[in-house]
Design a protein around this motif. Structure first.
Motif, PDB file in Angstrom:
ATOM      1  N   PRO A  59      12.957  63.359  18.888  1.00 45.33           N
ATOM      2  CA  PRO A  59      13.793  64.788  18.779  1.00 45.33           C
ATOM      3  C   PRO A  59      14.108  65.221  17.442  1.00 45.33           C
ATOM      4  O   PRO A  59      13.953  64.585  16.585  1.00 45.33           O
ATOM      5  N   ALA A  60      14.118  66.567  17.407  1.00 44.63           N
ATOM      6  CA  ALA A  60      14.351  67.189  16.251  1.00 44.63           C
ATOM      7  C   ALA A  60      15.830  66.531  15.595  1.00 44.63           C
ATOM      8  O   ALA A  60      15.776  66.421  14.505  1.00 44.63           O
ATOM      9  N   VAL A  61      16.732  66.149  16.414  1.00 48.47           N
ATOM     10  CA  VAL A  61      17.948  65.307  15.848  1.00 48.47           C
ATOM     11  C   VAL A  61      17.863  63.974  16.596  1.00 48.47           C
ATOM     12  O   VAL A  61      17.957  63.832  17.779  1.00 48.47           O
ATOM     13  N   PRO A  62      17.380  63.084  15.840  1.00 46.77           N
ATOM     14  CA  PRO A  62      17.423  61.645  16.357  1.00 46.77           C
ATOM     15  C   PRO A  62      18.706  61.423  17.123  1.00 46.77           C
ATOM     16  O   PRO A  62      19.884  61.856  16.947  1.00 46.77           O
ATOM     17  N   GLU A  63      18.387  60.518  18.268  1.00 45.74           N
ATOM     18  CA  GLU A  63      19.283  59.936  19.119  1.00 45.74           C
ATOM     19  C   GLU A  63      20.681  59.741  18.573  1.00 45.74           C
ATOM     20  O   GLU A  63      20.659  58.739  17.712  1.00 45.74           O
ATOM     21  N   ARG A  64      21.770  60.044  19.107  1.00 40.17           N
ATOM     22  CA  ARG A  64      23.146  59.747  18.550  1.00 40.17           C
ATOM     23  C   ARG A  64      23.574  58.965  19.746  1.00 40.17           C
ATOM     24  O   ARG A  64      23.693  59.438  20.941  1.00 40.17           O
ATOM     25  N   TRP A  65      24.208  57.622  19.586  1.00 37.96           N
ATOM     26  CA  TRP A  65      24.587  56.810  20.486  1.00 37.96           C
ATOM     27  C   TRP A  65      25.778  55.982  19.878  1.00 37.96           C
ATOM     28  O   TRP A  65      25.629  55.667  18.732  1.00 37.96           O
ATOM     29  N   PRO A  66      26.895  55.662  20.480  1.00 38.55           N
ATOM     30  CA  PRO A  66      28.059  54.951  19.884  1.00 38.55           C
ATOM     31  C   PRO A  66      27.146  53.623  19.277  1.00 38.55           C
ATOM     32  O   PRO A  66      26.374  52.862  19.961  1.00 38.55           O
ATOM     33  N   GLY A  67      27.569  53.379  17.927  1.00 40.70           N
ATOM     34  CA  GLY A  67      27.217  51.936  17.528  1.00 40.70           C
ATOM     35  C   GLY A  67      25.865  52.336  16.463  1.00 40.70           C
ATOM     36  O   GLY A  67      25.695  51.380  15.736  1.00 40.70           O
TER      37      GLY A  67
END
Length: 179
Positions: A59-67
């Motif tokens: 995605p245009a903004v790489p996936e954000r996830w806790p950790g």
């Protein structure tokens, strides 16, 4: 693997002497593709993904996830630190514990950035989840990763065969402050 439970996310960026650990941003997309497509980075991780596939799927903004922390040096991504709860780990000794993972671009190897970033991440984790043990698994053939695990205070729990190679599982017991 799952998140870190009730830890507030995202935290404020973590800063060290040379690095900033932060959430992924759009400007990191090319570095993520480079990291995930690198044969050197994935020599002990089952091999790289195809650059073409990554270009299509990232995605245009790489996936954000806790950790998930981007390791930033002078405004550019040089690696990623991952903390995930190992709910379905292959090894019973690791199940349910926080698992530390890290990937760094080859141009960042040999400067101590991985040790600096991992130490800062483990210190942060100790502040938000005090008393939490952390596990780390790596191939025994990955000399650099084995050296880093020892430097970070991980001790061997067991060795096992997986993915056609000998694997090493270490644990870092929490540092309990003295009264």
């Amino acid at each position: 693997m799952t998140g870190l439970g009730l830890v507030a996310w995202p935290p404020a960026p973590i800063t060290t002497e040379r690095l900033v650990l932060r959430e992924p941003e759009a400007r990191d997309r090319a570095a993520f593709i480079e990291l995930l497509a690198s044969p050197e980075v994935h020599a002990y991780l089952g091999g790289p993904r195809s650059r073409e596939e990554l270009e299509r799927e990232m995605p245009a903004v790489p996936e954000r996830w806790p950790g998930s922390f981007v390791v930033d040096l002078d405004g550019a991504m040089i690696g990623q630190i991952l903390l995930r709860r190992a709910t379905e780990h292959l090894r019973p000794a690791a199940a349910g514990k926080v698992d530390l993972g890290y990937l760094f671009l080859p141009k960042a190897w040999g400067f101590g950035y991985a040790a600096e970033a991992c130490t800062a991440t483990l210190d942060w984790l100790g502040g938000v989840l005090p008393g939490e043990p952390v596990v780390l698994a790596t191939q025994t053939a990955n000399v650099g990763s084995m050296r880093l695990a020892a430097k970070l205070g991980f001790t061997e729990v067991e060795r096992f065969q997986a993915w056609d190679a000998e694997q090493w599982l270490g644990i870092r017991s929490p540092v309990v402050p003295s009264a």
